[in-house]
Design an enzyme around this catalytic site. Sequence first.
Site, PDB file in Angstrom:
ATOM      1  N   GLN A  13     -63.165  -8.205  65.551  1.00  0.00           N
ATOM      2  CA  GLN A  13     -61.798  -8.280  65.028  1.00  0.00           C
ATOM      3  C   GLN A  13     -61.084  -9.460  65.690  1.00  0.00           C
ATOM      4  O   GLN A  13     -61.662 -10.165  66.535  1.00  0.00           O
ATOM      5  CB  GLN A  13     -61.023  -6.976  65.295  1.00  0.00           C
ATOM      6  CG  GLN A  13     -60.819  -6.672  66.771  1.00  0.00           C
ATOM      7  CD  GLN A  13     -60.099  -5.338  67.015  1.00  0.00           C
ATOM      8  OE1 GLN A  13     -60.081  -4.458  66.165  1.00  0.00           O
ATOM      9  NE2 GLN A  13     -59.505  -5.205  68.186  1.00  0.00           N
ATOM     10  N   ASP A  34     -70.451  -7.929  68.838  1.00  0.00           N
ATOM     11  CA  ASP A  34     -69.318  -7.161  69.384  1.00  0.00           C
ATOM     12  C   ASP A  34     -69.884  -5.892  70.006  1.00  0.00           C
ATOM     13  O   ASP A  34     -70.944  -5.407  69.600  1.00  0.00           O
ATOM     14  CB  ASP A  34     -68.324  -6.790  68.266  1.00  0.00           C
ATOM     15  CG  ASP A  34     -66.949  -6.415  68.811  1.00  0.00           C
ATOM     16  OD1 ASP A  34     -66.016  -7.253  68.731  1.00  0.00           O
ATOM     17  OD2 ASP A  34     -66.799  -5.287  69.334  1.00  0.00           O
ATOM     18  N   ARG A 145     -49.149 -10.704  84.441  1.00  0.00           N
ATOM     19  CA  ARG A 145     -50.461 -11.194  84.021  1.00  0.00           C
ATOM     20  C   ARG A 145     -51.289 -11.621  85.241  1.00  0.00           C
ATOM     21  O   ARG A 145     -52.008 -12.623  85.178  1.00  0.00           O
ATOM     22  CB  ARG A 145     -50.298 -12.369  83.033  1.00  0.00           C
ATOM     23  CG  ARG A 145     -49.786 -11.971  81.651  1.00  0.00           C
ATOM     24  CD  ARG A 145     -50.813 -11.137  80.885  1.00  0.00           C
ATOM     25  NE  ARG A 145     -50.326 -10.711  79.582  1.00  0.00           N
ATOM     26  CZ  ARG A 145     -49.701  -9.545  79.354  1.00  0.00           C
ATOM     27  NH1 ARG A 145     -49.475  -8.701  80.348  1.00  0.00           N
ATOM     28  NH2 ARG A 145     -49.318  -9.233  78.141  1.00  0.00           N
ATOM     29  N   TYR A 148     -55.093 -11.137  84.544  1.00  0.00           N
ATOM     30  CA  TYR A 148     -55.391 -11.968  83.371  1.00  0.00           C
ATOM     31  C   TYR A 148     -55.315 -13.455  83.720  1.00  0.00           C
ATOM     32  O   TYR A 148     -56.247 -14.221  83.456  1.00  0.00           O
ATOM     33  CB  TYR A 148     -54.405 -11.625  82.251  1.00  0.00           C
ATOM     34  CG  TYR A 148     -54.762 -12.227  80.916  1.00  0.00           C
ATOM     35  CD1 TYR A 148     -55.836 -11.748  80.177  1.00  0.00           C
ATOM     36  CD2 TYR A 148     -54.015 -13.266  80.378  1.00  0.00           C
ATOM     37  CE1 TYR A 148     -56.167 -12.298  78.952  1.00  0.00           C
ATOM     38  CE2 TYR A 148     -54.339 -13.822  79.154  1.00  0.00           C
ATOM     39  CZ  TYR A 148     -55.406 -13.329  78.441  1.00  0.00           C
ATOM     40  OH  TYR A 148     -55.738 -13.877  77.223  1.00  0.00           O
ATOM     41  N   ASP A 182     -51.234 -13.103  67.037  1.00  0.00           N
ATOM     42  CA  ASP A 182     -51.101 -11.787  66.418  1.00  0.00           C
ATOM     43  C   ASP A 182     -52.487 -11.236  66.081  1.00  0.00           C
ATOM     44  O   ASP A 182     -53.104 -11.642  65.104  1.00  0.00           O
ATOM     45  CB  ASP A 182     -50.251 -11.904  65.147  1.00  0.00           C
ATOM     46  CG  ASP A 182     -49.808 -10.546  64.636  1.00  0.00           C
ATOM     47  OD1 ASP A 182     -50.178  -9.524  65.263  1.00  0.00           O
ATOM     48  OD2 ASP A 182     -49.099 -10.495  63.618  1.00  0.00           O
ATOM     49  N   PRO A 184     -55.211  -7.457  66.712  1.00  0.00           N
ATOM     50  CA  PRO A 184     -55.131  -6.018  67.020  1.00  0.00           C
ATOM     51  C   PRO A 184     -54.848  -5.735  68.491  1.00  0.00           C
ATOM     52  O   PRO A 184     -54.109  -4.797  68.812  1.00  0.00           O
ATOM     53  CB  PRO A 184     -56.514  -5.505  66.599  1.00  0.00           C
ATOM     54  CG  PRO A 184     -56.925  -6.435  65.498  1.00  0.00           C
ATOM     55  CD  PRO A 184     -56.402  -7.783  65.895  1.00  0.00           C
TER      56      PRO A 184
HETATM   57  P1  NAD Z   1     -58.932  -8.219  69.822  1.00  0.00           P
HETATM   58  O1  NAD Z   1     -58.605  -6.947  70.477  1.00  0.00           O
HETATM   59  O2  NAD Z   1     -58.250  -8.429  68.543  1.00  0.00           O
HETATM   60  O3  NAD Z   1     -60.484  -8.226  69.713  1.00  0.00           O
HETATM   61  C1  NAD Z   1     -61.212  -7.963  70.887  1.00  0.00           C
HETATM   62  C2  NAD Z   1     -62.639  -7.653  70.498  1.00  0.00           C
HETATM   63  O4  NAD Z   1     -63.377  -7.627  71.705  1.00  0.00           O
HETATM   64  C3  NAD Z   1     -62.813  -6.291  69.847  1.00  0.00           C
HETATM   65  O5  NAD Z   1     -63.537  -6.439  68.642  1.00  0.00           O
HETATM   66  C4  NAD Z   1     -63.612  -5.510  70.893  1.00  0.00           C
HETATM   67  O6  NAD Z   1     -64.493  -4.551  70.347  1.00  0.00           O
HETATM   68  C5  NAD Z   1     -64.350  -6.631  71.600  1.00  0.00           C
HETATM   69  N1  NAD Z   1     -64.840  -6.265  72.930  1.00  0.00           N
HETATM   70  C6  NAD Z   1     -64.196  -5.559  73.882  1.00  0.00           C
HETATM   71  N2  NAD Z   1     -64.987  -5.380  74.952  1.00  0.00           N
HETATM   72  C7  NAD Z   1     -66.160  -5.995  74.664  1.00  0.00           C
HETATM   73  C8  NAD Z   1     -67.402  -6.121  75.367  1.00  0.00           C
HETATM   74  N3  NAD Z   1     -67.578  -5.580  76.563  1.00  0.00           N
HETATM   75  N4  NAD Z   1     -68.414  -6.809  74.769  1.00  0.00           N
HETATM   76  C9  NAD Z   1     -68.239  -7.348  73.534  1.00  0.00           C
HETATM   77  N5  NAD Z   1     -67.100  -7.242  72.827  1.00  0.00           N
HETATM   78  C10 NAD Z   1     -66.077  -6.562  73.385  1.00  0.00           C
HETATM   79  O7  NAD Z   1     -58.693  -9.461  70.826  1.00  0.00           O
HETATM   80  P2  NAD Z   1     -58.072 -10.929  70.590  1.00  0.00           P
HETATM   81  O8  NAD Z   1     -56.595 -10.820  70.780  1.00  0.00           O
HETATM   82  O9  NAD Z   1     -58.641 -11.555  69.364  1.00  0.00           O
HETATM   83  O10 NAD Z   1     -58.620 -11.675  71.891  1.00  0.00           O
HETATM   84  C11 NAD Z   1     -59.874 -12.313  71.925  1.00  0.00           C
HETATM   85  C12 NAD Z   1     -59.893 -13.242  73.120  1.00  0.00           C
HETATM   86  O11 NAD Z   1     -58.799 -14.160  73.033  1.00  0.00           O
HETATM   87  C13 NAD Z   1     -59.743 -12.559  74.490  1.00  0.00           C
HETATM   88  O12 NAD Z   1     -60.563 -13.208  75.437  1.00  0.00           O
HETATM   89  C14 NAD Z   1     -58.277 -12.790  74.827  1.00  0.00           C
HETATM   90  O13 NAD Z   1     -58.032 -12.777  76.212  1.00  0.00           O
HETATM   91  C15 NAD Z   1     -58.074 -14.173  74.236  1.00  0.00           C
HETATM   92  N6  NAD Z   1     -56.665 -14.504  73.994  1.00  0.00           N
HETATM   93  C16 NAD Z   1     -55.912 -13.741  73.182  1.00  0.00           C
HETATM   94  C17 NAD Z   1     -54.573 -14.079  72.977  1.00  0.00           C
HETATM   95  C18 NAD Z   1     -53.672 -13.235  72.089  1.00  0.00           C
HETATM   96  O14 NAD Z   1     -52.438 -13.423  72.167  1.00  0.00           O
HETATM   97  N7  NAD Z   1     -54.203 -12.346  71.257  1.00  0.00           N
HETATM   98  C19 NAD Z   1     -54.023 -15.207  73.584  1.00  0.00           C
HETATM   99  C20 NAD Z   1     -54.854 -15.976  74.420  1.00  0.00           C
HETATM  100  C21 NAD Z   1     -56.178 -15.621  74.603  1.00  0.00           C
END
Ligand code: NAD
Length: 246
Positions: A13, A34, A145, A148, A182, A184
């Site tokens: 996702q 995933d 954070r 993080y 934006d 999940p």
């Molecule tokens: P998301 O929750 O929408 O998706 C996370 C996915 O990671 C899920 O499908 C989940 O099943 C999978 N996951 C969780 N643990 C796992 C594991 N041990 N092995 C494999 N898969 C696993 O997350 P997102 O917001 O799309 O974030 C993805 C990346 O982007 C992360 O590293 C996050 O730190 C980074 N990020 C996100 C944002 C934001 O604002 N959303 C900003 C900067 C960086």
Amino acid sequence: MQNKVILITAAGQGIGAASARACAAAGARVIATDVNAGLLTALDGVPGIETRQLDVTDAGAIAALAADLPDLDGLFNCAGVVHHGSILELSDDDWAFALDLNVTAMVRMCRAFVPGLLRQADQTGSAAILNMSSMASSVKGFQNRTAYGATKAAVIGLTKAIAADFVTRNLRCNALCPGTVDTPSLQGRIAAAPDPVQAEKDFIARQPMGRLATVDDLTPTIVHLLSDGSRFVTGQAVLVDGGVTI
Ligand code: NAD
């Protein structure tokens, strides 16, 4: 990206799923992985995408997958977790989990797949790793954070070290530093806040364009950094943050 083999973690996702679709649309053969196999079913039948269950914190599973796959042209380490809180709310278990998922898993993925990436680079002249960091890292500090920011800063250090080691071998390594996207997981953080309406306003307020990023704001840069279009770009922390760090 035509016919490049690209592996993406956390592709069930959010940013990972959008990246899988974008890379496949650009002509890649995508291996979308995933921990949650159920989420991956949304990618079933998408041309150019095959799915594999992978928990990136499981060293044995990473080794088994690497042994089972062809050599990669590109690896996008997208998986990561947000721990909310200052250092006063950070338990040893929280810290260990953030370090394990955000950094150690990435180390293991790179160690397992770099030999194949180097073989591909020798053959084709180009291979690429993209590691997911954040604007919340060594780039900029944000409230609540601690785990993080520290772990995403480590991702930038890891990225530069890998880039330096293989700069003469046509294997590039960059880090992506998004703003607030934006997805999940972001919606989960908003829902878990004491006042979700205010929490959403606060997330939007830290973005000077007055809106959150969509996953589609990121995917063109992700495709670029995994493709030959960025063949002279390595060791960079690439910001796609909507101007937060102007
Ligand atoms: P998301 O929750 O929408 O998706 C996370 C996915 O990671 C899920 O499908 C989940 O099943 C999978 N996951 C969780 N643990 C796992 C594991 N041990 N092995 C494999 N898969 C696993 O997350 P997102 O917001 O799309 O974030 C993805 C990346 O982007 C992360 O590293 C996050 O730190 C980074 N990020 C996100 C944002 C934001 O604002 N959303 C900003 C900067 C960086």
